[in-house]
Design an enzyme around this catalytic site. Structure first.
Site, PDB file in Angstrom:
ATOM      1  N   ASN A  83       0.825  -1.222   0.000  1.00  0.00           N
ATOM      2  CA  ASN A  83       0.000   0.000   0.000  1.00  0.00           C
ATOM      3  C   ASN A  83       0.848   1.255   0.000  1.00  0.00           C
ATOM      4  O   ASN A  83       1.955   1.279   0.542  1.00  0.00           O
ATOM      5  CB  ASN A  83      -0.862   0.075   1.285  1.00  0.00           C
ATOM      6  CG  ASN A  83      -1.995  -0.935   1.280  1.00  0.00           C
ATOM      7  OD1 ASN A  83      -2.403  -1.435   0.243  1.00  0.00           O
ATOM      8  ND2 ASN A  83      -2.494  -1.244   2.469  1.00  0.00           N
ATOM      9  N   ALA A  84       0.265   2.317  -0.554  1.00  0.00           N
ATOM     10  CA  ALA A  84       0.746   3.665  -0.259  1.00  0.00           C
ATOM     11  C   ALA A  84      -0.053   4.109   0.963  1.00  0.00           C
ATOM     12  O   ALA A  84      -1.282   4.074   0.945  1.00  0.00           O
ATOM     13  CB  ALA A  84       0.477   4.586  -1.441  1.00  0.00           C
TER      14      ALA A  84
ATOM     15  N   GLU B  79      -5.111  -9.296   3.723  1.00  0.00           N
ATOM     16  CA  GLU B  79      -5.258  -8.115   2.856  1.00  0.00           C
ATOM     17  C   GLU B  79      -5.051  -8.455   1.383  1.00  0.00           C
ATOM     18  O   GLU B  79      -4.835  -7.569   0.575  1.00  0.00           O
ATOM     19  CB  GLU B  79      -4.272  -7.007   3.284  1.00  0.00           C
ATOM     20  CG  GLU B  79      -4.691  -6.294   4.553  1.00  0.00           C
ATOM     21  CD  GLU B  79      -3.833  -5.066   4.894  1.00  0.00           C
ATOM     22  OE1 GLU B  79      -2.783  -4.856   4.271  1.00  0.00           O
ATOM     23  OE2 GLU B  79      -4.241  -4.334   5.812  1.00  0.00           O
TER      24      GLU B  79
ATOM     25  N   GLY C 147      -1.308  -5.738  23.322  1.00  0.00           N
ATOM     26  CA  GLY C 147      -0.979  -4.313  23.380  1.00  0.00           C
ATOM     27  C   GLY C 147      -0.028  -4.024  24.529  1.00  0.00           C
ATOM     28  O   GLY C 147       1.013  -4.670  24.678  1.00  0.00           O
ATOM     29  N   ALA C 148      -0.427  -3.067  25.388  1.00  0.00           N
ATOM     30  CA  ALA C 148       0.442  -2.648  26.504  1.00  0.00           C
ATOM     31  C   ALA C 148       0.636  -3.758  27.535  1.00  0.00           C
ATOM     32  O   ALA C 148       1.486  -3.649  28.425  1.00  0.00           O
ATOM     33  CB  ALA C 148      -0.149  -1.419  27.168  1.00  0.00           C
TER      34      ALA C 148
ATOM     35  N   ASP D  63       2.808  -5.593  12.820  1.00  0.00           N
ATOM     36  CA  ASP D  63       3.442  -6.206  11.641  1.00  0.00           C
ATOM     37  C   ASP D  63       4.933  -6.405  11.891  1.00  0.00           C
ATOM     38  O   ASP D  63       5.515  -7.427  11.502  1.00  0.00           O
ATOM     39  CB  ASP D  63       3.252  -5.310  10.406  1.00  0.00           C
ATOM     40  CG  ASP D  63       1.796  -4.930  10.178  1.00  0.00           C
ATOM     41  OD1 ASP D  63       0.904  -5.702  10.581  1.00  0.00           O
ATOM     42  OD2 ASP D  63       1.549  -3.846   9.601  1.00  0.00           O
TER      43      ASP D  63
HETATM   44  O1  RIB Z   1      -0.815  -2.552   9.934  1.00  0.00           O
HETATM   45  C1  RIB Z   1      -0.605  -1.284   9.391  1.00  0.00           C
HETATM   46  C2  RIB Z   1      -0.919  -1.285   7.910  1.00  0.00           C
HETATM   47  O2  RIB Z   1      -2.300  -1.545   7.742  1.00  0.00           O
HETATM   48  C3  RIB Z   1      -0.672   0.026   7.222  1.00  0.00           C
HETATM   49  O3  RIB Z   1       0.637   0.156   6.733  1.00  0.00           O
HETATM   50  C4  RIB Z   1      -1.765   0.076   6.163  1.00  0.00           C
HETATM   51  O4  RIB Z   1      -1.279   0.073   4.859  1.00  0.00           O
HETATM   52  C5  RIB Z   1      -2.685  -1.109   6.458  1.00  0.00           C
HETATM   53  O5  RIB Z   1      -2.502  -2.161   5.598  1.00  0.00           O
END
Ligand code: RIB
Length: 290
Positions: free
Chosen positions: A10-11, A136, A207-208, A239
């Site tokens: 993605n951008a 995705e 998370g925290a 990620d």
């Molecule tokens: O997890 C973060 C990502 O989620 C972003 O970089 C955005 O592109 C979405 O895919």
């Protein structure tokens, strides 16, 4: 060995806002930044930054050649990124004053990855390689089954969460990573908690509060504390965690050590604005003292 990652590109258009806009609200952003992102891309870059070998499998439109080029510069192998006659994926990201985000995705080319590209890529895979995917892209169950049939270890990062997508990939998954909200959603959809899933390793990120590793092979559960940092932008932190875990496992590190390293990487990542462009490398992560 190689990590084969079927992942989005993605951008990211990142708007800094005082708070996440409510329905019907109009809000002025104090800043706009554009960079490289996509959960798949972020994970590929994290693997490369963690000194792993990663082959990204995906697709961009002609408008996304810059993204494939940037992946090369970041150490990711790109020969199985197809160029398709569809706009490249993008994300509209709001980041608030506390570093929390809200993301809208335009899937674009991420949902036009040709099956032949996946087949050609995996025909090069070797025993001991790993296959990684997220929610995705198109062709998730087909690709996971192909990878599993070839004897690869299949890791699935179940984000963004969809119960139907997870359930379609689950039969071919060896290693599942999801957050606690997603784990609850999966429990509601399937009736199974992380410890009951027919999957050898499940990591639930908290998370925290850190993370839990469910070693379902030995029926053990281990907790890992988070590191205390002041978040600037949480985008891509999960990620980064996933990419670091896989790269460490691929180097032969045990799961507990891999999670500890990944926890440091994710903590450092939330102190930086942006996604793929700012994922820390191994020397930064090991030197990091929060
Ligand atoms: O997890 C973060 C990502 O989620 C972003 O970089 C955005 O592109 C979405 O895919």
């Amino acid at each position: 060995m190689t990590i084969w990652n079927l992942g989005s590109i993605n951008a990211d258009h990142v708007y800094s806002v005082p708070h996440i806009p409510a329905p019907g609200e109009t809000l002025a952003a104090s800043k706009l930044a554009t960079g490289l992102g996509g959960k798949g891309t972020n994970m590929s870059v994290a693997v490369a930054r963690a000194a792993g070998r990663v082959m990204h499998i995906g697709a961009v439109g002609a408008d996304g050649r810059w993204a494939a080029q940037r992946l090369i510069e970041y150490g990711v192998e790109t020969r199985y990124i197809a160029e398709v006659p569809v706009l490249t994926g993008h994300a509209i990201i709001y980041v608030d004053a506390h570093g929390e985000n809200s993301i809208v995705l335009f899937q674009g080319a991420n949902h036009a990855i040709p099956l032949d590209t996946i087949r050609a890529a995996l025909s090069e895979a070797k025993t001991g390689d790993r296959f990684l995917l997220q929610n995705e892209t198109n062709l998730q169950p087909e690709a996971a089954q192909l990878a599993r049939d070839m004897g690869l270890t299949v890791a699935y990062a179940a984000a963004p969460f969809s119960a139907a997508s997870v359930q379609a990939v689950l039969p071919f998954t060896d290693f599942l990573i999801l957050n606690e909200v997603e784990a609850d959603q999966l429990r509601t959809a399937s009736g199974l908690g992380p410890a009951d899933l027919p999957i050898g390793d499940v990591i639930v990120t908290l998370g925290a509060d850190g993370s839990d590793w469910f070693d379902n092979k030995t029926r053990q559960r281990l907790h890992f504390d988070a590191l205390r940092v002041t978040p600037v932008d949480t985008t891509g932190a999960g990620d980064t965690f996933t990419g670091y875990v896989l790269a460490a496992l691929d180097r032969g590190q045990p799961m507990a050590q891999a999670i500890q390293l990944a926890t440091r990487a994710g903590a450092l990542m939330v102190t930086r604005p942006g996604a793929a462009d700012v994922i820390p490398d191994l020397s930064e992560v090991t030197a990091f003292r929060p």
